[in-house]
Design a protein around this motif. Structure first.
Motif, mmCIF file in Angstrom:
data_model
loop_
_atom_site.group_PDB
_atom_site.id
_atom_site.type_symbol
_atom_site.label_atom_id
_atom_site.label_comp_id
_atom_site.label_asym_id
_atom_site.label_seq_id
_atom_site.Cartn_x
_atom_site.Cartn_y
_atom_site.Cartn_z
ATOM 1 N N LEU A 40 -7.003 -10.618 -15.979
ATOM 2 C CA LEU A 40 -6.797 -11.974 -15.467
ATOM 3 C C LEU A 40 -7.204 -13.039 -16.483
ATOM 4 O O LEU A 40 -7.280 -14.234 -16.144
ATOM 5 N N TRP A 41 -7.431 -12.717 -17.745
ATOM 6 C CA TRP A 41 -7.917 -13.694 -18.689
ATOM 7 C C TRP A 41 -7.088 -13.828 -19.955
ATOM 8 O O TRP A 41 -7.231 -14.828 -20.686
ATOM 9 N N ASP A 42 -6.218 -12.817 -20.318
ATOM 10 C CA ASP A 42 -5.476 -12.915 -21.582
ATOM 11 C C ASP A 42 -4.282 -13.845 -21.442
ATOM 12 O O ASP A 42 -4.060 -14.470 -20.385
ATOM 13 N N ILE A 43 -3.492 -13.929 -22.488
ATOM 14 C CA ILE A 43 -2.367 -14.852 -22.513
ATOM 15 C C ILE A 43 -1.348 -14.535 -21.442
ATOM 16 O O ILE A 43 -0.695 -15.427 -20.887
ATOM 17 N N ASN A 44 -1.200 -13.243 -21.150
ATOM 18 C CA ASN A 44 -0.251 -12.852 -20.118
ATOM 19 C C ASN A 44 -0.703 -13.378 -18.760
ATOM 20 O O ASN A 44 0.115 -13.850 -17.956
ATOM 21 N N ALA A 45 -2.004 -13.289 -18.503
ATOM 22 C CA ALA A 45 -2.549 -13.804 -17.243
ATOM 23 C C ALA A 45 -2.360 -15.309 -17.179
ATOM 24 O O ALA A 45 -2.001 -15.860 -16.127
ATOM 25 N N ILE A 46 -2.580 -15.982 -18.317
ATOM 26 C CA ILE A 46 -2.399 -17.429 -18.355
ATOM 27 C C ILE A 46 -0.943 -17.779 -18.046
ATOM 28 O O ILE A 46 -0.657 -18.783 -17.379
ATOM 29 N N ASN A 47 -0.020 -16.946 -18.498
ATOM 30 C CA ASN A 47 1.407 -17.181 -18.264
ATOM 31 C C ASN A 47 1.847 -16.698 -16.876
ATOM 32 O O ASN A 47 3.023 -16.804 -16.521
ATOM 33 N N GLY A 48 0.932 -16.161 -16.117
ATOM 34 C CA GLY A 48 1.228 -15.738 -14.753
ATOM 35 C C GLY A 48 1.796 -14.329 -14.625
ATOM 36 O O GLY A 48 2.313 -13.946 -13.550
ATOM 37 N N ILE A 49 1.709 -13.576 -15.692
ATOM 38 C CA ILE A 49 2.198 -12.176 -15.629
ATOM 39 C C ILE A 49 1.090 -11.245 -16.132
ATOM 40 O O ILE A 49 1.220 -10.670 -17.227
ATOM 41 N N PRO A 50 0.012 -11.135 -15.371
ATOM 42 C CA PRO A 50 -1.117 -10.334 -15.846
ATOM 43 C C PRO A 50 -0.739 -8.871 -16.068
ATOM 44 O O PRO A 50 0.175 -8.334 -15.431
ATOM 45 N N SER A 51 -1.456 -8.216 -16.964
ATOM 46 C CA SER A 51 -1.261 -6.782 -17.233
ATOM 47 C C SER A 51 -1.878 -5.978 -16.096
ATOM 48 O O SER A 51 -2.973 -6.315 -15.616
ATOM 49 N N LYS A 52 -1.207 -4.896 -15.688
ATOM 50 C CA LYS A 52 -1.655 -4.149 -14.505
ATOM 51 C C LYS A 52 -1.640 -2.631 -14.759
ATOM 52 O O LYS A 52 -0.846 -2.136 -15.529
ATOM 53 N N GLY A 53 -2.537 -1.956 -14.046
ATOM 54 C CA GLY A 53 -2.488 -0.501 -13.987
ATOM 55 C C GLY A 53 -3.164 0.211 -15.135
ATOM 56 O O GLY A 53 -3.850 -0.372 -15.955
ATOM 57 N N LEU A 54 -2.941 1.546 -15.185
ATOM 58 C CA LEU A 54 -3.611 2.410 -16.151
ATOM 59 C C LEU A 54 -3.358 1.997 -17.605
ATOM 60 O O LEU A 54 -4.251 2.042 -18.440
ATOM 61 N N LEU A 55 -2.141 1.596 -17.933
ATOM 62 C CA LEU A 55 -1.797 1.252 -19.305
ATOM 63 C C LEU A 55 -1.486 -0.244 -19.445
ATOM 64 O O LEU A 55 -0.853 -0.666 -20.422
ATOM 65 N N GLN A 56 -1.939 -1.035 -18.456
ATOM 66 C CA GLN A 56 -1.857 -2.497 -18.530
ATOM 67 C C GLN A 56 -0.454 -2.976 -18.910
ATOM 68 O O GLN A 56 -0.205 -3.523 -19.984
ATOM 69 N N VAL A 57 0.459 -2.787 -17.982
ATOM 70 C CA VAL A 57 1.864 -3.133 -18.169
ATOM 71 C C VAL A 57 2.147 -4.408 -17.377
ATOM 72 O O VAL A 57 1.776 -4.522 -16.200
ATOM 73 N N ILE A 58 2.821 -5.388 -17.998
ATOM 74 C CA ILE A 58 3.204 -6.591 -17.267
ATOM 75 C C ILE A 58 4.494 -6.302 -16.484
ATOM 76 O O ILE A 58 5.265 -5.388 -16.830
ATOM 77 N N ASP A 59 4.712 -7.099 -15.450
ATOM 78 C CA ASP A 59 5.853 -6.822 -14.558
ATOM 79 C C ASP A 59 7.208 -6.800 -15.279
ATOM 80 O O ASP A 59 8.033 -5.908 -15.010
ATOM 81 N N PRO A 60 7.519 -7.796 -16.177
ATOM 82 C CA PRO A 60 8.823 -7.750 -16.857
ATOM 83 C C PRO A 60 9.024 -6.478 -17.685
ATOM 84 O O PRO A 60 10.129 -5.906 -17.709
ATOM 85 N N THR A 61 7.940 -6.023 -18.365
ATOM 86 C CA THR A 61 8.056 -4.797 -19.162
ATOM 87 C C THR A 61 8.274 -3.579 -18.253
ATOM 88 O O THR A 61 9.111 -2.694 -18.548
ATOM 89 N N PHE A 62 7.550 -3.554 -17.142
ATOM 90 C CA PHE A 62 7.721 -2.432 -16.207
ATOM 91 C C PHE A 62 9.150 -2.382 -15.677
ATOM 92 O O PHE A 62 9.770 -1.316 -15.610
ATOM 93 N N ALA A 63 9.698 -3.540 -15.290
ATOM 94 C CA ALA A 63 11.061 -3.579 -14.754
ATOM 95 C C ALA A 63 12.078 -3.134 -15.805
ATOM 96 O O ALA A 63 13.068 -2.459 -15.485
ATOM 97 N N ALA A 64 11.863 -3.500 -17.075
ATOM 98 C CA ALA A 64 12.819 -3.169 -18.140
ATOM 99 C C ALA A 64 12.778 -1.688 -18.514
ATOM 100 O O ALA A 64 13.814 -1.104 -18.889
ATOM 101 N N TYR A 65 11.597 -1.079 -18.419
ATOM 102 C CA TYR A 65 11.453 0.307 -18.898
ATOM 103 C C TYR A 65 11.119 1.303 -17.781
ATOM 104 O O TYR A 65 10.751 2.445 -18.083
ATOM 105 N N HIS A 66 11.275 0.842 -16.573
ATOM 106 C CA HIS A 66 11.034 1.776 -15.444
ATOM 107 C C HIS A 66 11.951 2.992 -15.593
ATOM 108 O O HIS A 66 13.128 2.865 -15.962
ATOM 109 N N VAL A 67 11.427 4.166 -15.276
ATOM 110 C CA VAL A 67 12.186 5.420 -15.402
ATOM 111 C C VAL A 67 12.648 5.856 -14.019
ATOM 112 O O VAL A 67 11.839 5.971 -13.089
#
Length: 205
Positions: A143-170
């Protein structure tokens, strides 16, 4: 005086007439005898035939052998039924592999999915990056890095932001960034495209 030649002639003629008469009489006697014999034979045949029939009837009535009944012909043997070809039983489908609901199980399941999809990565490389990014907490969030500031915090075991997860979801994994297996597979898919493999990531990515 009697003429001897005339006397001989008269006697000869008389002798021939008498001989002829005797011969005719003899022939008549033979004919009569033959006729009687034939008549006797004709009269005796029916009588003898009747006698034979009566004797045959009496033999049958007293103890004639019983008539032999014809035995039925044996029934033809039925041809043996052809043996049905044995159909092999279908092979049972393998039971779905079970995984432990912990970090080891999540990485193991993610590796099996990655192998099926052709995504590179090793247990060591994944485990190392997970421990650096989230210490193994699937609910970790930055909740503190640039991604969090931009409203897309990193999440989960490997800290993936939502746009990246949606693009590379398997496909085949839940479309849920918080799902530990989905998070690992999507992050490894992203790292494979950008770095060649998650094994090549040693810092924030």
């Amino acid at each position: 005086m009697i003429d001897k030649d005339k006397l001989s002639t008269v006697i000869g003629r008389r002798s021939r007439r008498e001989a002829f008469t005797v011969a005719v009489a003899a022939i008549g006697l033979v004919a009569v005898a033959a006729s009687s014999a034939v008549s006797f034979a004709d009269d005796g045949v029916p009588a003898r035939a009747a006698t034979v029939v009566e004797q045959a009837d009496s033999i049958a009535a007293v103890g004639a052998a019983p008539a032999i009944e014809a035995l039925p012909a044996p029934a033809p043997e039925a041809a043996p039924a052809p043996e049905a070809e044995a159909i092999p039983a279908p092979m049972p489908e393998p039971a779905p592999k079970s995984y432990e609901d912990n970090l080891h199980g999540w990485i193991s399941e993610a590796l099996d999915i990655m192998a099926a999809k052709g995504i590179p990565g090793s247990y060591e490389g994944i485990h190392r990056n997970i421990m650096r990014e989230s210490t193994g907490n699937p609910q970790a969030i930055n909740l503190w890095d640039i991604n969090a500031i931009n409203g897309i915090p990193s999440k989960g075991l490997l800290q993936v932001i939502d746009p990246t997860f949606a693009a590379y979801h398997v496909e085949g994994t839940p479309f849920d960034v918080w799902n530990p297996v989905s998070n690992i597979v999507a992050a490894c898919n992203y790292a494979a495209h950008r770095y060649g493999s998650m094994d090549n990531v040693n810092s924030a990515y």
